[in-house]
Motif scaffolding. Structure first.
Motif, mmCIF file in Angstrom:
data_model
loop_
_atom_site.group_PDB
_atom_site.id
_atom_site.type_symbol
_atom_site.label_atom_id
_atom_site.label_comp_id
_atom_site.label_asym_id
_atom_site.label_seq_id
_atom_site.Cartn_x
_atom_site.Cartn_y
_atom_site.Cartn_z
ATOM 1 N N GLU A 21 -5.658 14.246 -0.276
ATOM 2 C CA GLU A 21 -5.690 13.343 0.875
ATOM 3 C C GLU A 21 -5.042 12.004 0.528
ATOM 4 O O GLU A 21 -4.253 11.465 1.316
ATOM 5 C CB GLU A 21 -7.131 13.140 1.331
ATOM 6 C CG GLU A 21 -7.256 12.376 2.629
ATOM 7 C CD GLU A 21 -8.678 12.259 3.133
ATOM 8 O OE1 GLU A 21 -8.827 11.814 4.289
ATOM 9 O OE2 GLU A 21 -9.632 12.588 2.400
ATOM 10 N N LEU A 22 -5.335 11.481 -0.655
ATOM 11 C CA LEU A 22 -4.730 10.214 -1.091
ATOM 12 C C LEU A 22 -3.213 10.305 -1.184
ATOM 13 O O LEU A 22 -2.511 9.328 -0.946
ATOM 14 C CB LEU A 22 -5.293 9.793 -2.448
ATOM 15 C CG LEU A 22 -6.696 9.211 -2.450
ATOM 16 C CD1 LEU A 22 -7.207 9.036 -3.881
ATOM 17 C CD2 LEU A 22 -6.708 7.875 -1.720
ATOM 18 N N LYS A 52 -9.836 15.169 -2.233
ATOM 19 C CA LYS A 52 -9.691 13.706 -2.219
ATOM 20 C C LYS A 52 -8.326 13.297 -2.753
ATOM 21 O O LYS A 52 -7.649 12.441 -2.171
ATOM 22 C CB LYS A 52 -10.808 13.043 -3.027
ATOM 23 C CG LYS A 52 -12.141 13.061 -2.338
ATOM 24 C CD LYS A 52 -13.233 12.489 -3.237
ATOM 25 C CE LYS A 52 -14.598 12.701 -2.607
ATOM 26 N NZ LYS A 52 -15.693 12.335 -3.518
ATOM 27 N N ASP A 53 -7.914 13.898 -3.878
ATOM 28 C CA ASP A 53 -6.595 13.593 -4.450
ATOM 29 C C ASP A 53 -5.475 13.970 -3.484
ATOM 30 O O ASP A 53 -4.524 13.207 -3.290
ATOM 31 C CB ASP A 53 -6.379 14.352 -5.767
ATOM 32 C CG ASP A 53 -7.129 13.746 -6.933
ATOM 33 O OD1 ASP A 53 -7.663 12.629 -6.798
ATOM 34 O OD2 ASP A 53 -7.178 14.404 -7.994
ATOM 35 N N SER A 109 -13.919 19.382 -3.958
ATOM 36 C CA SER A 109 -14.100 18.063 -3.355
ATOM 37 C C SER A 109 -13.160 17.034 -3.991
ATOM 38 O O SER A 109 -12.482 16.273 -3.285
ATOM 39 C CB SER A 109 -15.554 17.616 -3.515
ATOM 40 O OG SER A 109 -15.727 16.321 -3.006
ATOM 41 N N ASN A 110 -13.087 17.036 -5.315
ATOM 42 C CA ASN A 110 -12.200 16.088 -6.017
ATOM 43 C C ASN A 110 -10.730 16.364 -5.714
ATOM 44 O O ASN A 110 -9.944 15.425 -5.507
ATOM 45 C CB ASN A 110 -12.446 16.145 -7.525
ATOM 46 C CG ASN A 110 -13.766 15.520 -7.914
ATOM 47 O OD1 ASN A 110 -14.302 14.677 -7.209
ATOM 48 N ND2 ASN A 110 -14.315 15.954 -9.036
ATOM 49 N N ARG A 150 -8.365 14.915 6.512
ATOM 50 C CA ARG A 150 -9.783 15.232 6.724
ATOM 51 C C ARG A 150 -10.134 14.815 8.142
ATOM 52 O O ARG A 150 -9.960 13.661 8.522
ATOM 53 C CB ARG A 150 -10.614 14.452 5.709
ATOM 54 C CG ARG A 150 -12.076 14.735 5.724
ATOM 55 C CD ARG A 150 -12.721 13.948 4.569
ATOM 56 N NE ARG A 150 -14.107 14.267 4.451
ATOM 57 C CZ ARG A 150 -15.088 13.519 4.937
ATOM 58 N NH1 ARG A 150 -14.823 12.394 5.569
ATOM 59 N NH2 ARG A 150 -16.341 13.895 4.779
ATOM 60 N N TYR A 160 -10.508 20.370 7.240
ATOM 61 C CA TYR A 160 -9.337 19.926 6.490
ATOM 62 C C TYR A 160 -8.122 20.636 7.056
ATOM 63 O O TYR A 160 -8.190 21.796 7.442
ATOM 64 C CB TYR A 160 -9.504 20.241 4.999
ATOM 65 C CG TYR A 160 -10.644 19.480 4.390
ATOM 66 C CD1 TYR A 160 -10.459 18.212 3.876
ATOM 67 C CD2 TYR A 160 -11.923 20.017 4.376
ATOM 68 C CE1 TYR A 160 -11.507 17.491 3.346
ATOM 69 C CE2 TYR A 160 -12.993 19.306 3.842
ATOM 70 C CZ TYR A 160 -12.775 18.042 3.337
ATOM 71 O OH TYR A 160 -13.816 17.334 2.810
#
Length: 127
Positions: free
Chosen positions: A73-74, A70-71, A66-67, A80, A93
């Motif tokens: 995606e940023l 997120k990274d 999950s983390n 997502r 994803y």
């Protein structure tokens, strides 16, 4: 085995510093144990739901995945997609076009890793 690297232009202190800074930036974004594995899995499998991705990237915990997602995606490597019209809500994803710019880097790392493993097996390094 040769120990020098050929550069197209003379290597100045400024150019060396810029190169090191760029490499640090790249390693910060794609480094670590899981990021490249996730990117490769997404590129090979297309749209993937979280649990399927966790099965493909063996050994990663849900929290870490999950983390990492997120990274990624940023930094523009992963998109997502939420299908809220379905019940239950489905989240997938997918790798972005930007993540595909890493293909030559991934292939070069793969080739280097193959050669390095062969060199280790053949014990070609001086002791």
């Amino acid at each position: 085995m040769e120990n020098s690297v050929d550069f197209e232009e003379p290597l100045t202190a400024q150019r060396c510093s810029q190169s090191l800074s760029s490499v640090e930036d790249a390693i910060y974004v794609i480094g670590g144990k899981w990021k490249l594995k996730i990117i490769i899995a997404l590129q090979e499998h297309g749209n993937i739901r979280f649990n399927e991705l966790q099965r493909i990237v063996a050994g990663i915990s849900a929290r870490v995945l999950s983390n990492e997602l997120k990274d990624l995606e940023l930094n523009g490597f992963v998109k997502r997609i939420v299908h809220s019209e379905q019940t239950p809500v489905v989240v997938e994803y997918i790798s972005t076009d930007y993540s595909k710019t890493l293909k030559s880097v991934i292939m070069a790392l793969s080739e280097w890793g193959r050669i390095h493993k062969k060199n280790l097996k053949e014990d070609v390094f001086e002791k």
